[in-house]
Design an enzyme around this catalytic site. Structure first.
Site, PDB file in Angstrom:
ATOM      1  CB  CYS A 176       3.295   9.803   3.566  1.00  0.00           C
ATOM      2  SG  CYS A 176       2.042  10.458   2.452  1.00  0.00           S
ATOM      3  CB  SER A 193      -0.890  -0.015   1.246  1.00  0.00           C
ATOM      4  OG  SER A 193      -1.782   1.076   1.243  1.00  0.00           O
ATOM      5  CG  LEU A 207      -6.109  -2.232  10.836  1.00  0.00           C
ATOM      6  CD1 LEU A 207      -6.953  -2.141  12.096  1.00  0.00           C
ATOM      7  CD2 LEU A 207      -4.673  -1.810  11.122  1.00  0.00           C
ATOM      8  N   GLY A 229       0.105  -2.334   4.440  1.00  0.00           N
ATOM      9  CA  GLY A 229       0.930  -1.177   4.742  1.00  0.00           C
ATOM     10  C   GLY A 229       1.846  -1.435   5.911  1.00  0.00           C
ATOM     11  NE  ARG A 276      -5.223   3.848  -1.352  1.00  0.00           N
ATOM     12  CZ  ARG A 276      -4.544   3.429  -0.288  1.00  0.00           C
ATOM     13  NH1 ARG A 276      -4.124   4.294   0.625  1.00  0.00           N
ATOM     14  NH2 ARG A 276      -4.272   2.159  -0.125  1.00  0.00           N
ATOM     15  CB  ALA A 326       1.244  10.944  -1.519  1.00  0.00           C
ATOM     16  CE1 TYR A 371      -3.486  14.534   2.009  1.00  0.00           C
ATOM     17  CE2 TYR A 371      -3.444  12.311   1.108  1.00  0.00           C
ATOM     18  CZ  TYR A 371      -3.061  13.222   2.083  1.00  0.00           C
ATOM     19  OH  TYR A 371      -2.277  12.826   3.127  1.00  0.00           O
TER      20      TYR A 371
END
Length: 355
Positions: free
Chosen positions: A25, A22, A301, A323, A230, A59, A186
């Site tokens: 940042c 995933s 998760l 992630g 996304r 990103a 965003y």
């Protein structure tokens, strides 16, 4: 019944398996603005050695003012291409595919990175420390961040063009796929949601910015390479978008050349609360997949091999995004394959470990 370790074909790209990294940042560009370096080669290369089928980058801003923090990666300039090419070459050499997540942070940009030991977090960086005035759908601030300037029609048109130019650079940098960040509050998401897009001009048409961005990217991106979007398929905000709304949008995105929806949720407004439990975003991915017919990936998760395998086998999503679990264990894909009784191609130079 589809296996977690079956390949997935998206246009001309065949991804080796459904275990994907995933976007996360990293705030690691500490030299020239937006320029990635040796740290990124090591960071992304480890996931490829670990057997992940597709790696999606952090990103990556299409304009300097589109960064989340001053330390974000970028693709707004031609000088960003060669450093990213070093990263993609390393990932390909280790056997994985890599996508770049193109983004504009909108009103959530220009903040302190908030890493452990940093003095500040969750507040805007002042101009004398490298910050900038952000732009948003309106002049309303996000939480404790500074209020943005309301984006003008010219600002939004320039943003669409910047996404298109970044797509061209992404191809030159050797990326296999592009993901557009239309989630988490965003700019693309901010214009998309009825909660945050309260404009009264031509950009009050909420899907316009995202659809025009998809068209601009597709026009600058090889037809054989896939395009992912996304979405926060549920805004987790009163009056916001639902998974059914996102499925309807996904149908239109597919008609414009989008190949997969990466399904997340939330991030639109400060203070929204929801229970994050293992696989909590899978139902949204399943709804979008069922109603739109587009492939989806699910995140949230997902930590156990058995859980990940069941998501794909049951048809809730076509791939799983990991992630934090990948940060803890970059070799998660290989360990999961072993736990599920699947043989993955080994790294030849590591043959002693697999003998």
């Amino acid at each position: 019944m589809t296996s977690l370790f079956d390949s997935l074909r998206l246009r001309d790209l065949t991804v080796a398996n459904r275990v994907w990294v995933s976007p996360m940042c990293m705030y690691a560009c500490e030299g020239e603005p937006g320029v990635v370096g040796a740290w990124h080669v090591a960071h992304y290369g480890q996931f490829a050695l670990g057997g992940a089928g597709l790696i999606v980058t952090e990103a990556t801003a299409v304009l300097p003012e589109g960064r989340v923090t001053p330390e974000d990666a970028g693709l707004w300039g031609d000088d960003h291409v060669a450093p990213w090419k070093t990263v993609t070459d390393a990932v390909h050499l280790a056997g994985s595919a890599i996508a770049v997540q193109l983004a504009h942070a909108g009103r959530k940009g220009g903040k302190f990175r908030g890493l452990p030991g940093d003095e500040f977090a969750n507040s805007s960086v002042p101009a004398d420390l490298g910050g900038w005035t952000t732009v948003g759908a309106t002049g309303e601030a996000f939480g404790r961040y500074d209020a943005p300037a309301k984006a003008t029609a010219d600002d939004l048109a320039a943003t669409v063009a910047a996404f298109g130019a970044a797509a061209r650079r992404a191809d030159e940098a050797g990326f296999d796929a592009i993901e557009l960040h239309g989630a988490h509050g965003y700019l693309l998401h901010e214009l998309l949601s009825p909660v945050t897009n309260t404009r009264d001009d031509d950009w009050a048409s909420r899907e316009r910015l995202l659809l025009e961005t998809v068209a601009a990217v597709r026009a600058n991106w090889p037809q054989g390479k896939p395009l992912i979007v996304r979405l926060s398929v549920d805004d987790v905000a009163p009056g916001g978008l639902t998974a059914e709304d996102s499925a309807s949008l996904a149908t239109r995105l597919g008609e414009l050349g989008v190949d997969l929806i990466d399904c997340s949720s939330g991030g639109l407004v400060a203070g929204a609360e929801y229970a994050a439990t293992p696989g909590y975003q899978v139902p949204g991915a399943a709804t979008v997949r069922r109603l739109s017919g587009l492939p989806t990936s699910a995140v949230g998760l997902i930590t156990s091999p058995e859980h990940a395998a069941s998501i794909v086998a049951e048809g809730s999503a076509d791939a799983v995004m990991l992630g934090r679990e990948m940060l803890r264990n970059p070799y998660w894909a290989r360990h999961a394959a072993s736990a599920l009784g699947v043989s993955l191609p080994g790294v030849s130079r590591y043959h002693r470990a697999h003998a």
